[in-house]
Structures are given as C-alpha cells and as structure tokens.
Design an enzyme around this catalytic site. Structure first.
Site, PDB file in Angstrom:
ATOM      1  N   ARG A   1      66.416  14.457 -41.922  1.00 26.56           N
ATOM      2  CA  ARG A   1      66.343  13.706 -40.653  1.00 26.56           C
ATOM      3  C   ARG A   1      64.877  13.394 -40.345  1.00 26.56           C
ATOM      4  NH1 ARG A   1      70.666  16.505 -36.595  1.00 26.56           N
ATOM      5  NH2 ARG A   1      70.199  14.742 -35.254  1.00 26.56           N
TER       6      ARG A   1
ATOM      7  N   ARG B   1      76.393  25.745 -30.136  1.00 29.55           N
ATOM      8  CA  ARG B   1      75.236  24.891 -29.857  1.00 29.55           C
ATOM      9  C   ARG B   1      75.612  23.781 -28.890  1.00 29.55           C
ATOM     10  NH1 ARG B   1      73.788  21.700 -34.308  1.00 29.55           N
ATOM     11  NH2 ARG B   1      72.737  20.644 -32.619  1.00 29.55           N
TER      12      ARG B   1
ATOM     13  N   CYS C   1      68.375  19.233 -41.735  1.00 30.51           N
ATOM     14  CA  CYS C   1      69.327  20.082 -41.030  1.00 30.51           C
ATOM     15  C   CYS C   1      70.656  20.010 -41.748  1.00 30.51           C
ATOM     16  CB  CYS C   1      69.483  19.633 -39.593  1.00 30.51           C
ATOM     17  SG  CYS C   1      70.482  18.174 -39.437  1.00 30.51           S
TER      18      CYS C   1
ATOM     19  N   ASP D   1      79.497  11.391 -34.211  1.00 24.97           N
ATOM     20  CA  ASP D   1      79.754  12.745 -33.704  1.00 24.97           C
ATOM     21  C   ASP D   1      81.244  13.011 -33.458  1.00 24.97           C
ATOM     22  OD1 ASP D   1      77.056  13.118 -33.805  1.00 24.97           O
ATOM     23  OD2 ASP D   1      76.714  12.970 -31.650  1.00 24.97           O
TER      24      ASP D   1
ATOM     25  N   LYS E   1      75.604  17.307 -23.813  1.00 23.32           N
ATOM     26  CA  LYS E   1      74.543  18.009 -24.559  1.00 23.32           C
ATOM     27  C   LYS E   1      73.370  17.077 -24.861  1.00 23.32           C
ATOM     28  CE  LYS E   1      74.710  18.480 -29.245  1.00 23.32           C
ATOM     29  NZ  LYS E   1      73.505  18.208 -30.029  1.00 23.32           N
ATOM     30  N   ASN E   2      73.674  15.923 -25.438  1.00 25.98           N
ATOM     31  CA  ASN E   2      72.586  15.083 -25.937  1.00 25.98           C
ATOM     32  C   ASN E   2      71.799  14.398 -24.816  1.00 25.98           C
ATOM     33  OD1 ASN E   2      73.118  15.910 -28.498  1.00 25.98           O
ATOM     34  ND2 ASN E   2      74.301  14.098 -29.084  1.00 25.98           N
TER      35      ASN E   2
END
Ligand code: EPU
Length: 461
Positions: free
Chosen positions: A154, A430, A149, A339, A54-55
């Site tokens: 952030r 997500r 968030c 994460d 994803k990132n």
C-alpha cells in the site's frame, strides 16, 4: 460476559507497565488468542444499530491536530483502530478524555513535537493521516511508513505528490517519512488514480495552507464528505467534497466544535448481507440509505428484499426463494465498495449458478477464499477475478485473514450448517464495534472463546 471482563481486568493489572501503553499491549496479546465459535443455520431476526464509521472516525479524530481549540467528537466507534489513534495522541502529550464509550474530547495544544511513536504508527494504515495533519499544523511531520499490510503493498506516493505540490519535501529516515515545508502554498493537485487516503491527506495539508488548492480526480467516499464537513464546521473553507474536484481556500484558525461521525456504511452492509445469508429479517438502524445504494442494488439482484426508510433499512430473505447468481465489480464510490467484496462473495457461495467477482483495488483481497473453501465453497481465483459456483456451506475451523475477510467468515459461519471456529479475530475487532453482542441480540449463536496466554485452558463465555 462478566467473567471474561473480570479476567481481562486482572490480566491488564498484571501486565500493565509504566508507560500508558499498558492496555493497548494487553489488547494485542489477547488478540492472538480469542476465537469466535458460531453454531450456524439460525436466521437473524430483530433490530441492530450501526456504529460510527471507522474510516471517517480515524481521519476525523486525527484531524483534531488541526483544531486550535479542544474539540468533541461523537459517535466514535469503540474499536481497536480508534484505541491506537487515541494512544498515539496520549503519547504525543495531547489531552484525551473519553466522555463516554463513543464520545471523546481531544485537546492537542500541548503537542509540540510533530512525530508519531514509531511502533504505533506502523501498526495502523490510517496513521498516514498524521502526515497530513502534522504537516498542516507544524509544516513538518515524522511518521513511520505505514508499509504493506494484509491487503498487499500500500504505497503512499500519491500522498507525497500532494504534499510536494503544496511546497513540502520528503525523505526517508530510519523507516519513517520525514516531510518539511517552509510554508504551504495552495496549488493544483492531480491524482493519477483515485485514492481515499491521498484525498483526505491532501485536504489536511491544504486546509491551513496559504491561498487556494484544487484537488482533481478526488475520491468521493462518504467519509471524505464527513471529513470536509468536520473541518468546515470548525471554520475551514472546503467545497466540492463528494465530487471529483475539491476546492480549498486556506484559513488561519479552526475553532473547537462538537461533531458526530456518520454511520458506518460497511458495518451496515455487513449486517445487511448477514441478514440475507441466514435467510433472516433484520431492521438495520442508524444508517444513511443513500450510502448503501450499491449494496442494496446487489442484494436486490440476488433476490433479497431491501426496504429503505429515512435512517434504517429492512433486509428480508425469509420467504424461501433461491438466491440468484450475479456479477460484481468493485469500484471507488459510488461503485460497489471493495470493503464489501468478501462479505457479498460469501453470500454468492449460496446462490444458484455461477457468479464472477472482479476486485482490483488492492493486490490481495481474495485471501479469504482459501478459508471459505474449507467450508465447502466452490470458488476459484485467477488474479483479480473470482469465479463462484453456488452451493452450501458447512462449519469448519477458519481464520480471519484481514478485517473484511473476518466479517465474511462470520457471515459464512452464521449461514453454514454445523460449527465454525474463527481464529485471529483481532482483525475483526479493528473495525466492528461489539460485533458479538450485536449478533447475539438478533439471534446468532456466537460465543467468544478466550484462551489465557501461556495456558492450554480455554474459557468459553
Ligand atoms: N495507492 C497507491 N499510492 C497511493 C495511495 C494509494 O498506489 O499513494 C493504491 C493503493 O495501494 C490501492 C489503491 O491505490 O491499491 C486505493 O487505495 P486508497 O488510497 O483509496 O485506499 P486507502 O486510503 O489506503 C481506504 C480505506 C480502506 C478501503 C480503501 C478503498 C481507510 C482507513 N481505509 O484505504 O478500508 O478499502 O480506502 O476504499 O479509510 C477497510 O476498512 O477494511 C479498508 C481496507
């Protein structure tokens, strides 16, 4: 499965309005309603294949703006963060074609206004990458402030500091950051602390700047290397990605290429922990074992067997031994990733003795703890430290408070006795492609419960 797909198609048709955002709007409505119901206590067995990271993908897809020709990106995960990126492109008049579920061709030559639709930009933290890419191409960018968030505040001060070093100035305009530069000129950028997004944005702004840029105290995450490899394949001159000093010589032109995104380190780690927590035996395929080292090391400390192969790892905890307590401190790569903290902490709720977990990367990464307590976990949090007394978990209704917290709830539900119902699963979608299907294929009893909007009826599939 067919039923739910048919139902969704009908909802999409009914709700689709004139603009091309129709499908995305429906997704956001659906996301409020869907739940996962897990009947726990079943060991996971078999093989699971990891999707693209994803990132890395959100950054690489956004970087298509810097490419002077169409480019094709492969191994893109089918997740909602990517859907938002592609919708942003469509609304900016880029030509976006899905070649298949995980391959996208993007041609950005028709983008003429360096501004990202406000609501879409606000909905995703990674939209900050449009600042660097638009600045790199147009010397101007107008992007809604990504803002706070679920993980807390952030800020993007380090991103702005990097742009400023290259000659840009910024002002806030109606909730958006407006950055402009007459020209971008290479310079030295020193980050006050390690920032993944700041490092990637500095690379984006510098890749076509005049002259030589040196980024010091750069982040070293695998997706930084992937972004640099993507840009270098197009003709950029970036050296040192993966170390804390990155050197960039600006180029004028980036050619079109086909590029596959690396496998997702965190998705792989999540399945590793799920296999362990359920006392299963799972081969996790399409991974880069080197990226998983900090996770592998912690699992081994806990008493879980991890065997490494060229592009897969086998995780086994089916021998009946106890899980051992351990301590964790999250760090930027190559340290233990924040994460993976909620997932690994969940495993520690099953270990014998007392473990401590220190995580200070974000303000708010322990929000899942109050949900885990509903399942019987004995955890207390004081600021950035969680103290976990191991025991057992029992099923309960809980919610996903953010993406990785949601992954932790799934692991807890799989390991618990009884039934766990997880709400707010849009957070999970997500970042995890087809998580329900992948888990079912390795023996999990997980069902999606879909509650149609404005109705009391629940459809279980
Ligand atoms: N920070 C600032 N100012 C800045 C930039 C960062 O104060 O200008 C702070 C942040 O608030 C945070 C810390 O520095 O406290 C680290 O932030 P970083 O910039 O490294 O994180 P990020 O780029 O916003 C990415 C991932 C996150 C992951 C972090 C840390 C993406 C799209 N997001 O965020 O991923 O947790 O790096 O590794 O790459 C996730 O996937 O669940 C996720 C949250």
């Amino acid at each position: 499965m067919l039923l739910i797909r048919l139902y969704r198609e009908i909802i999409k048709i009914l709700k689709k309005d004139d603009n091309s955002l129709g499908i995305f709007k429906v997704r956001t409505e659906e996301k409020i309603l869907d739940k996962f119901v897990i009947r726990g206590g079943k060991p996971l067995h078999g093989e699971v294949t990891i999707s693209g990271a994803k990132n890395a993908a959100v950054a690489i897809v956004t970087a298509a703006i810097l490419c002077d020709e169409p480019c094709i990106i492969e191994n893109v995960p089918d997740i909602s963060d990517i859907a938002i990126c592609l919708e942003i492109f469509r609304q900016m008049r880029a030509d976006v074609r899905l070649i298949n579920k995980n391959t996208v061709r993007i041609d950005t030559k028709n983008i003429s206004v360096p501004s990202v639709p406000y609501d879409l930009a606000r909905s995703m933290r990674a939209s900050s990458y449009f600042l660097g890419t638009l600045l790199g191409r147009f010397h101007e960018a107008l992007v809604a402030l990504p803002g706070g968030c679920d993980l807390g505040d952030r800020p993007i001060d380090q991103h702005l500091k990097a742009f400023k070093a290259l000659g840009a100035s910024d002002i806030m305009e109606n909730g958006s950051v407006h950055i402009k530069a007459d020209e971008l000129i290479g310079n030295q950028i020193y980050f006050d602390f390690i920032t993944v997004g700041g490092t990637i944005n500095a690379i984006f702004a510098a890749v076509k700047a005049k002259g030589y840029t040196v980024i010091e105290n750069a982040a070293k995450e695998p997706h930084i290397v992937d972004v640099a490899n993507f840009l270098n394949s197009m003709g950029a001159d970036i050296r040192g990605a993966g170390t804390d000093v990155i050197k960039i010589r600006g180029v004028d032109y980036l050619k079109g290429i086909t590029y596959p995104v690396i496998p997702d380190q965190i998705e792989a780690g999540t399945y590793m922990v799920a296999a362990a927590a359920t006392r299963g035996n799972v081969l996790i395929k399409n991974v880069i074992p080197k990226h998983l080292e900090s996770i592998t090391a912690k699992l081994r400390n806990i008493g879980v067997s991890v065997e490494e192969f060229d592009e897969s790892v086998r995780v086994r905890a089916d021998s009946g031994g106890i899980f051992l307590k351990t301590n964790i401190r999250t760090m930027p790569h190559p340290g233990f990733p924040t994460d993976m903290q909620p997932q690994m902490s969940t495993l520690l709720t099953l270990a014998e003795g007392t473990s401590t977990v220190y995580d200070d990367i974000f303000d708010n990464r322990f929000r899942y703890v109050s949900e885990l307590r509903r399942m019987g976990a004995d955890i207390s949090v004081d600021g950035k430290v969680a103290v976990i007394h191991g025991g057992r978990l029992t099923g309960a209704p809980v919610k996903a408070t953010d993406l990785r917290a949601g992954a932790a709830m799934i692991i807890a539900g799989l390991a618990a006795s009884g039934v766990t119902e997880i709400s707010d699963i849009y957070h999970i979608e997500r970042g995890y492609e087809a998580i329900e299907e992948k888990l079912k294929a390795i023996g999990a009893d997980i069902q999606r419960v879909y509650v149609p909007s404005g109705s009391d009826m629940a459809i279980s599939v």
